[in-house]
Design a protein around this motif. Structure first.
Motif, PDB file in Angstrom:
ATOM      1  N   GLU A 214       0.830  -1.199   0.000  1.00  0.00           N
ATOM      2  CA  GLU A 214       0.000   0.000   0.000  1.00  0.00           C
ATOM      3  C   GLU A 214       0.870   1.257   0.000  1.00  0.00           C
ATOM      4  O   GLU A 214       1.948   1.286   0.590  1.00  0.00           O
ATOM      5  N   THR A 215       0.406   2.307  -0.666  1.00  0.00           N
ATOM      6  CA  THR A 215       1.102   3.587  -0.649  1.00  0.00           C
ATOM      7  C   THR A 215       0.511   4.469   0.442  1.00  0.00           C
ATOM      8  O   THR A 215      -0.707   4.469   0.670  1.00  0.00           O
ATOM      9  N   LEU A 216       1.353   5.194   1.144  1.00  0.00           N
ATOM     10  CA  LEU A 216       0.961   6.085   2.231  1.00  0.00           C
ATOM     11  C   LEU A 216       0.228   5.356   3.353  1.00  0.00           C
ATOM     12  O   LEU A 216      -0.528   5.964   4.115  1.00  0.00           O
TER      13      LEU A 216
ATOM     14  N   ALA B  98      -1.209  -5.560 -15.514  1.00  0.00           N
ATOM     15  CA  ALA B  98      -0.138  -4.733 -14.960  1.00  0.00           C
ATOM     16  C   ALA B  98      -0.770  -3.672 -14.077  1.00  0.00           C
ATOM     17  O   ALA B  98      -1.859  -3.166 -14.374  1.00  0.00           O
ATOM     18  N   SER B  99      -0.109  -3.363 -12.986  1.00  0.00           N
ATOM     19  CA  SER B  99      -0.640  -2.349 -12.080  1.00  0.00           C
ATOM     20  C   SER B  99       0.476  -1.432 -11.619  1.00  0.00           C
ATOM     21  O   SER B  99       1.647  -1.820 -11.554  1.00  0.00           O
ATOM     22  N   LEU B 100       0.096  -0.215 -11.300  1.00  0.00           N
ATOM     23  CA  LEU B 100       1.028   0.786 -10.808  1.00  0.00           C
ATOM     24  C   LEU B 100       0.310   1.630  -9.774  1.00  0.00           C
ATOM     25  O   LEU B 100      -0.841   2.025  -9.968  1.00  0.00           O
ATOM     26  N   ALA B 101       0.984   1.901  -8.665  1.00  0.00           N
ATOM     27  CA  ALA B 101       0.425   2.768  -7.626  1.00  0.00           C
ATOM     28  C   ALA B 101       1.549   3.613  -7.052  1.00  0.00           C
ATOM     29  O   ALA B 101       2.695   3.166  -6.943  1.00  0.00           O
ATOM     30  N   ALA B 102       1.232   4.843  -6.701  1.00  0.00           N
ATOM     31  CA  ALA B 102       2.227   5.741  -6.121  1.00  0.00           C
ATOM     32  C   ALA B 102       1.532   6.703  -5.176  1.00  0.00           C
ATOM     33  O   ALA B 102       0.355   7.047  -5.360  1.00  0.00           O
TER      34      ALA B 102
ATOM     35  N   LYS C 113       6.307   6.538  -1.978  1.00  0.00           N
ATOM     36  CA  LYS C 113       6.360   5.096  -2.245  1.00  0.00           C
ATOM     37  C   LYS C 113       5.623   4.801  -3.540  1.00  0.00           C
ATOM     38  O   LYS C 113       4.559   5.370  -3.817  1.00  0.00           O
ATOM     39  N   ALA C 114       6.197   3.910  -4.326  1.00  0.00           N
ATOM     40  CA  ALA C 114       5.559   3.470  -5.576  1.00  0.00           C
ATOM     41  C   ALA C 114       5.628   1.950  -5.647  1.00  0.00           C
ATOM     42  O   ALA C 114       6.608   1.336  -5.208  1.00  0.00           O
TER      43      ALA C 114
ATOM     44  N   HIS D 228       9.196   0.725  -4.370  1.00  0.00           N
ATOM     45  CA  HIS D 228      10.313   1.631  -4.113  1.00  0.00           C
ATOM     46  C   HIS D 228       9.887   2.656  -3.076  1.00  0.00           C
ATOM     47  O   HIS D 228       8.822   3.276  -3.189  1.00  0.00           O
ATOM     48  N   THR D 229      10.719   2.834  -2.058  1.00  0.00           N
ATOM     49  CA  THR D 229      10.468   3.823  -1.021  1.00  0.00           C
ATOM     50  C   THR D 229      11.622   4.819  -0.994  1.00  0.00           C
ATOM     51  O   THR D 229      12.789   4.412  -0.945  1.00  0.00           O
TER      52      THR D 229
END
Length: 744
Positions: A66-68, A599-603, A628-629, A650-651
């Protein structure tokens, strides 16, 4: 011993009793279906399937991708020898600790217990590890101040855990289900044995889930060995649902959790503690509830009565040396919470519109005893000290909410307006003050009955730009009332003798409420037939954050406190802002040859500032998480026989700034947590009709990295001791997690 009550053999007997001798099932039931409405709320839902794929064994692993969102922890040996360890809750968009609400099936879990001796309210000696995720159907993570609804309230967010139900597994067409699961997680050498069974007979449905785990301390990729921690845990979830009539159901739930830890605080080795310290920790939680549900035409009415008993009890032994004198310290501490309550809610549909309302009443008893038997080894004399870490407190809580959804046309588009209001009242009644700061008689005189209340409005607007694409905005005014620990938490340096002078940390019975104004704008839905997107921007303002502050000498009320007095005050104002973005692409809809691929991307990124109202000093808000991504490439067999996913997160690196709203002594500089990129490879394989294997290799590149939320308060490694502590808290290197499930 507690942990012996639910060994695998006994689990089998429990399930046999629940299911009978001949349980049959065609296949596993689908769990965790999500109902998506037009509410302007971004809630992340992680269902049981995803928990399995992530190899989740406790709270800390839920938010791995999870981001944040992260899960801070009380580090083993990171405080005094009598303090425990464990996960202290969630950090959501930079707000954490008891400012985040946690509930399980709508029933609030106990707060994390602050350490008043640390002179900061964001350092905890008792965490919130009261459950096993194997019993969950899903986990719901909501950011921002809690909107008008039932359950626990949160100033900065709320996490709800929802347990499995009989209807997840059985129906009239499939009356029985049985499952055995075995697993291993290499991060802490944890072993899992779990049995699940469900049955339906006429209008009765039954479910039993029994879980046993055992393991060791979490491994570290650092050069210093982590403190030893041998542990085991047991969980039992039992439910009975009775269909009284069409649209009407009566349910009974028993939910139990036990854990035992044998910890060694090797990092305490030194002149004062020549052998370090040993701690035996016992956690248990029992919850029994009766639920009723009535669906009649446009009405859905739900009610619940419950009792919950949650307790953490720690016993610490250590050899102790002060000058020429040698002692044996035996310390017993506990955090005990009992609650009982009634809750009811209703939803009334008016075509496309609706109104929801409800109320809860809860009575809670909280106790935090602290007792030491210190033996003088030379003479055998005993020095017994009782100094509770807070006043015994009985709390009455009343809450109510009302929320509506009104659908109307707006410039030719479908819009939904969602106003809401939550009200809460609380009364605190202190008890048994004879062990409250025995060396400072004036402190007990301050403790008194008190009550507080608030009204929390919210307003949201959602506009459907397309049938499956929305934009939304929302505002929530949130509050958090000071806890019993903040009002009465205490520690002093001279209760051992009951005389003389010293320093003390005392509670503050005159604390005010913390408040927040939370704003959010966002969009979500299908940008195309193959791409789903979600994006949000948020801005939050917080007032009257509670934190300890140094006090001037008070020779009239506290003549013996001459070496420093610290008390919590409403001294912090904060603001935070940021944004989150996620996208999921179904590649099979782009090109037929990519069928099954996605495919997924989160940031997520945020910033924040905190200002001390007393001093005017202003600095960055250290609880804000670094950028964070997460990116993932996955393949799921269209025939549902298996799949695999390669996931990387990546953090960005971050170093905490000197605190401007804390009274404790601070190091010259905090540990600068470096950036890191971690890659995981996970897959699953359905072996025929009745078996499934989930396996993953985590931290595939054997990366040495740290969790900022857990280690941000560590001193920079300018000494050997500080550097060893940093190394000890590094996250695990490459490790394997696997579980095998057999259904029948």
């Amino acid at each position: 011993m507690i942990a012996t009550v639910l060994r695998p053999q006994r689990l089998a007997l429990l399930l046999a009793a629940a299911l009978g001798a001949h349980a049959h099932a065609e296949e596993a039931a689908r769990l965790g279906e999500i109902l998506v409405t037009a509410k302007p709320e971004e809630t992340k839902t992680i269902d049981t399937r995803e928990l399995d794929k992530r190899g989740v064994t406790d709270m800390s692993q839920i938010a791995r991708y999870e981001t944040l969102v992260t899960v801070p922890s009380a580090l083993s040996g990171g405080a005094n020898i009598w303090d425990g360890a464990g996960n202290t809750g969630f950090n959501i968009r930079g707000v954490e600790g008891n400012r985040i609400g946690l509930d399980l099936d709508g029933i609030a879990l106990p707060d994390a217990a602050p350490r008043p001796d640390s002179s900061t309210l964001n350092s905890f000696g008792v965490g919130r590890d009261y459950f096993d995720p194997e019993t969950f159907r899903e986990v719901r993570i909501g950011a921002g101040s809690t909107a008008a609804d039932s359950g626990s309230a949160g100033l900065g967010g709320k996490v709800s855990f929802v347990t499995k139900a009989p209807s997840d597994y059985v129906s009239a067409g499939k009356p029985t289900y049985a499952e055995y699961k075995a697993g291993y997680h290499g991060a802490n050498h944890a072993r899992l044995h779990a049995l699940t069974g469900a049955a339906q007979l006429g209008k009765l449905q039954a479910l039993a889930v029994a879980v046993h785990r055992s393991g060791e301390q979490v491994e570290s990729e650092g050069s210093a060995a982590p403190n030893p921690d041998d542990w085991n845990s047991d969980a039992l979830l039992a439910k009975l649902a009775w269909g009284l009539a069409p649209g009407q159901k009566l349910g009974f739930t028993f939910d139990a959790f036990r854990s035992e830890h044998e910890r060694g605080f090797d990092n305490k080795l030194g002149t004062a503690y020549p052998q370090g310290a040993m701690q035996s920790s016992r956690t248990r939680r029992n919850r029994f509830s009766v639920e009723h549900e009535l669906a009649a035409g446009p009405w859905l009415v739900e009610s619940r009565a419950y009792v919950q008993d949650a307790r953490v009890e720690d016993h610490t032994n250590a050899a102790y040396v002060v000058g020429p004198q040698r002692y044996a310290r035996s310390i017993d501490t506990a955090f005990l919470n009992k609650s009982k309550g009634l809750a009811a809610s209703a939803i009334r549909q008016f075509g496309a519109d609706s109104i929801a309302f409800g109320a809860t009443v809860e009575d809670q008893e909280s106790r935090r005893p602290w007792r030491e038997d210190r033996t003088v080894l030379a003479s055998g004399a005993h020095q017994v000290t009782n100094k509770n870490r807070m006043a015994d407190m009985d709390t009455l809580k009343l809450s109510a909410f009302v929320r509506g959804e009104y659908v109307f046309p707006l410039a030719g588009l479908r819009a939904t307006l969602a106003p809401g209001l939550r009200a809460e009242y609380r009364k605190l009644e202190p008890k048994n003050l004879k062990n409250y700061v025995i060396a400072v008689p004036g402190a007990a005189k301050e403790v008194k009955e008190g009550s507080d209340s608030y009204l929390s409005p919210s307003l949201g607007l959602t506009v459907a730009l397309a049938p499956d694409f929305d934009v939304y905005g929302k505002f929530t005014r949130g509050y958090r009332m000071p806890t019993a620990a903040e009002r009465t938490g205490t520690y002093d340096s001279f209760s051992y003798t009951g005389a003389g002078n010293g320093y003390a940390t005392l509670g503050n019975p005159n604390l005010g409420k913390e408040s927040s104004n939370a704003f959010e704008l966002g969009l979500r839905g299908h940008a195309s037939r193959w791409l789903m997107v979600s994006a949000s921007a948020f801005y939050n303002r917080y007032k009257n954050f509670i934190e300890y502050a140094a006090q001037p000498a008070d020779p009239v009320n506290f003549p013996t406190i001459t070496f420093g007095l610290f008390r919590p005050e409403n001294i912090g104002n904060a603001r935070s802002w940021g944004g989150e973005l996620s996208a999921v692409a179904d590649l099979g809809k782009v090109a037929p040859e990519l069928q099954g691929f996605s495919a997924s991307l989160a940031a997520g990124a945020s910033r924040g500032t905190l200002q001390n109202q007393r001093t005017g000093k202003k600095a960055g808000m250290n609880s804000i998480q670094p950028y964070k991504a997460t990116a993932s490439l996955a393949w799921d067999d269209p025939q549902k026989r298996g799949g695999a996913a390669l996931t990387a997160f990546h953090t960005r690196g971050k170093q905490a700034e000197p605190e401007v709203a804390a009274a404790q002594a601070q190091p010259a500089a905090y540990f600068a947590v470096p950036s890191a990129t971690v890659v995981d490879l996970a897959g699953y394989w359905k072996i025929g009709k009745h078996a499934e294997l989930n396996a993953g290799i985590y931290n595939l590149g054997d990366k040495k990295y740290w969790d900022y939320a857990a280690v941000r308060t560590l001193a920079a490694g300018t000494t050997a001791i500080a550097q060893a502590e940093i190394e000890r808290q590094a996250r695990p290197g490459r490790h394997l997690a696997v579980n095998f499930k057999l259904t029948y």
